[in-house]
Scaffold this active site. Structure first.
Site, PDB file in Angstrom:
ATOM      1  N   ASN A 180      -8.836   4.092   8.182  1.00  0.00           N
ATOM      2  CA  ASN A 180      -8.217   2.976   8.886  1.00  0.00           C
ATOM      3  C   ASN A 180      -8.372   3.061  10.398  1.00  0.00           C
ATOM      4  O   ASN A 180      -8.251   2.052  11.093  1.00  0.00           O
ATOM      5  CB  ASN A 180      -6.727   2.892   8.537  1.00  0.00           C
ATOM      6  CG  ASN A 180      -5.997   4.190   8.823  1.00  0.00           C
ATOM      7  OD1 ASN A 180      -6.286   5.221   8.208  1.00  0.00           O
ATOM      8  ND2 ASN A 180      -5.039   4.148   9.724  1.00  0.00           N
ATOM      9  N   CYS A 204       4.459   8.162  17.874  1.00  0.00           N
ATOM     10  CA  CYS A 204       5.443   8.680  18.815  1.00  0.00           C
ATOM     11  C   CYS A 204       6.536   9.430  18.065  1.00  0.00           C
ATOM     12  O   CYS A 204       7.055   8.953  17.066  1.00  0.00           O
ATOM     13  CB  CYS A 204       6.073   7.547  19.624  1.00  0.00           C
ATOM     14  SG  CYS A 204       5.004   6.950  20.942  1.00  0.00           S
ATOM     15  N   GLY A 244       0.788  -1.225   0.000  1.00  0.00           N
ATOM     16  CA  GLY A 244       0.000   0.000   0.000  1.00  0.00           C
ATOM     17  C   GLY A 244       0.817   1.270   0.000  1.00  0.00           C
ATOM     18  O   GLY A 244       0.489   2.235  -0.699  1.00  0.00           O
ATOM     19  N   THR A 245       1.881   1.319   0.776  1.00  0.00           N
ATOM     20  CA  THR A 245       2.680   2.541   0.864  1.00  0.00           C
ATOM     21  C   THR A 245       3.301   2.884  -0.476  1.00  0.00           C
ATOM     22  O   THR A 245       3.263   4.042  -0.923  1.00  0.00           O
ATOM     23  CB  THR A 245       3.770   2.394   1.943  1.00  0.00           C
ATOM     24  OG1 THR A 245       3.145   2.227   3.227  1.00  0.00           O
ATOM     25  CG2 THR A 245       4.673   3.612   1.984  1.00  0.00           C
ATOM     26  N   GLY A 299      -1.862  -6.809  -0.037  1.00  0.00           N
ATOM     27  CA  GLY A 299      -2.128  -8.218   0.200  1.00  0.00           C
ATOM     28  C   GLY A 299      -2.441  -8.607   1.632  1.00  0.00           C
ATOM     29  O   GLY A 299      -3.348  -9.396   1.891  1.00  0.00           O
TER      30      GLY A 299
END
Length: 377
Positions: free
Chosen positions: A144, A316, A57-58, A191
């Site tokens: 998400n 973070c 995805g990235t 995937g």
């Protein structure tokens, strides 16, 4: 991983050929890749040539956003504008911020309502305000963190009428929602969200959509994505996509029932909890709550000790927890945003899992609340 996807990976892991080679071993690997491409295309109702394999995805988001921006700015007079929602995954947000910092892009952030939804009317207004400088629009199919589903087809229609490419990150939507990709220029999938392996995904982009490559090399995928293709991973990915699409309706109904049991149970046991996102039009396996007076990280660790995996939306930086950018965009105050958790249900989730969460949650909230009160004092 799905057992069927794992079996496909194992069967094809014996292939030694590079899919780009012309010898017999290479041709065998290429056949696996192309049959997988055709399978995914058939399941998603697109042409095989639209499927560009990536590492996930990235990479697909980066290719769509940077590739479209670089290509479109060639024909734009003035500063190109990218129109986006502020609640995107960091795989979209970070490329946008990089383009603004390094490439001079202007980012037009769309407003979202209290449920985290973008309106097509606001997209139209942003395109109009860009005055011919809109390079692309990107709005995720479903969030998400809070699970809210966006009106992607309404947005796509606005973009198509204005001649502006539209990209949507559908990583969360595949297998959870019925996907109709007609009228959408570029779609990101991956995937591991559907029971396939990590490290393989795709950008679905029609061949008439011009993209500038993000990385250069052999030009294996339509000259816009270079790199030796992972034939076993792609084979497993295709199997997972097929099962996700085939089982979507039944799976979604089962997950909705589990989610409603969870939501009702949390509301009964922790009345102060606040459900975030649209209460109905959301991902079937998603529930996102804020627990006022608690720190999300403390709740996460307490539930983890009880054998329950949950997520915060925070990130973070230098060891300092930051509140979820999604909740802040919805107008939630920082303290409440830091006390929020995402509960995700999937293929292996069961009623027993939900009951285990509900058994552990009240005690975790009580302890986290005490710790939060002590810290504030």
């Amino acid at each position: 991983m799905l057992e069927s996807a794992r079996a496909a990976w194992l069967d094809n892991s014996l292939l030694l050929g590079n899919p780009s080679s012309l010898h017999a071993s290479g041709r065998a690997a290429r056949r696996v890749v192309e049959e997988s491409r055709e399978s995914i295309a058939a399941d998603l109702g697109v042409r095989p040539s639209a499927v560009i394999f990536t590492s996930g995805g990235t990479e697909s988001d980066n290719l769509a956003i940077k590739g479209l921006f670089w290509k479109r700015r060639e024909a734009i007079t003035g500063t190109p504008v990218v129109i986006a929602s502020p609640i995107e995954h960091h795989a979209v947000l970070d490329p946008l911020n990089w383009l603004a910092e390094h490439e001079g892009a202007e980012i037009s952030w769309l407003p979202v309502d209290a449920f985290g939804r973008v309106s097509a009317a606001d997209v139209q207004s942003a395109i109009t305000a860009a005055d011919g400088r809109a390079a692309l629009v990107t709005v995720m199919w479903a969030n998400n963190e809070i699970g809210t589903v966006q009106p992607v087809h309404e947005i796509a229609a606005v973009c198509r009428a204005a001649g502006v490419p539209f990209h949507t990150d559908a990583v969360q939507a595949l297998g959870a929602l019925p996907l109709d990709l007609s009228g959408i220029d570029a779609v990101t999938i991956t995937g591991h969200k559907v029971g396939g392996p990590h490290g393989v995904g795709a950008l679905i982009a029609e061949t008439n959509l011009a993209l500038v490559p993000v990385q250069h090399g052999g030009g294996q995928e339509r000259e816009v994505r270079s790199g030796t293709l992972d034939a076993p991973g792609i084979a497993a990915f295709a199997v997972a996509v097929h099962e996700a699409v085939e089982r979507q309706a039944v799976s979604a109904e089962r997950l909705r029932e589990l989610r409603e049991r969870m939501v009702d149970g949390v509301a009964e046991l922790v009345p102060s909890a606040v459900l975030n996102g649209d209460p109905v039009d959301r991902l079937p396996g998603n529930a996102h709550f804020s627990f006022p007076g608690c720190e999300g990280d403390a709740l996460l660790m307490l539930l983890d000790a009880a054998g329950v995996d949950v997520s915060t939306g925070s990130a973070c930086s230098a060891g300092i927890p930051e509140p979820s950018h999604v909740l802040l965009a919805l107008g939630v105050d920082e303290s409440t945003a830091r006390g929020s958790l995402r509960f995700s249900l999937g293929r292996t989730s069961s009623t027993d899992d939900v009951e285990a969460l509900l058994a552990a949650l009240p005690g975790a909230v009580e302890r986290a609340s005490r710790a939060g009160s002590a810290a504030r004092r």
